[in-house]
Design a protein around this motif. Sequence first.
Motif: not given
Length: 264
Positions: A14-15, A31-37
Motif C-alpha cells: 500500500a502507499y 490491503s489491510e488496516p493494521g500496517p497502513v494505520l
Amino acid sequence: MRVTPIACLSDNYAYLLVCPETKEAAIVDPSEPGPVLAALEQHRGRNGDVKVVAILDTHHHPDHVGGNEEVAKALGISRVYGHKSDKGRIPKQSELLEEGASFTIGSLLVRVLHIPGHTLGAVAYVVSREPHVPVVFTGDTMFLGGCGRIFEGDPPMMHTSLQKLAKLDGRTQVYCGHEYTESNLRFAAHVEPSNQAIVQAKARASELRKAGKPTVPATIADELTYNPFLRVTSPEIRKTLGIPESASPADALGAIRKAKDTFK
Ligand SMILES: [Zn+2]
C-alpha cells in the motif's frame, strides 16, 4: 511529493501519498488496516500531521481493497476512488473513474489511466506536480521487471495497457502492487540472457532486499531496458521462447506471459 511504501500481507504494497504543500494525503490500495494505520502514525511522528482525504484503489482484488472499510472509518475518509466497472466490488467506493479522469489531492494532480488486462477495471494513477518528478501507481498491471497475470482480460488488452504506461514520461517513478521484483528479474534474465540492464537491475534489487528495503520505485525508462513485457519485439526473447518473428506484439506478450506463469 512524498510516497511511502507500506508493506502489507506477505508481499503487497500500500502507499501513503502526501502533498508537501497542503499536507493532504491519500492511501493507495490499503490491503489491510493494521500496517497502513501504523505507517501513518509513524509518518506523523516524523513529519507532523497529515490529513488523509482519499483512498485510491487500482483494482478490486481483496489484497488491494481489504483495508478500505476500516481505514476509511478510522480516518473519516469519504472519497474512495476506483474504476466505474468495479462498482460493487470495491468497498466504500464513492468515485467512479473512467480513462482520462483527473482529480487533486491537495496541490497534486492525479490523472487516471484505464489499464485493463489483470482485471477489467484496473486503473493507474499518474501523479504530477511541477517541479517534482511524476509518479505512477500501477497496481498489478505493471510490476518492476514484470506484469500481472491476465485474469479478466486478454493479451492484446494487457499489451495496450502496458504500452500506455510505457509512453509516460521516462522519468516517471513506478510504484507497483507487489514485491515480485527479484523473481521477475530471474525470469527476465532467463528469456534475455545477454541483456546487461537485467544484470544491473538484479544486483540493485538483491542489495535492496538484503537491506530489508523495497525495490520500488524504478523509472519507466529503467523498465523499458529490462522488463520483458515491454520488450516483446526483442529478437533474443523471441528466440528463447520460440516466438516467431512474424508474431504480433500482443501475441508475443501472450506467449511471454504464458512462459512466466510456469517459470520456476
Ligand atoms: Zn490483483
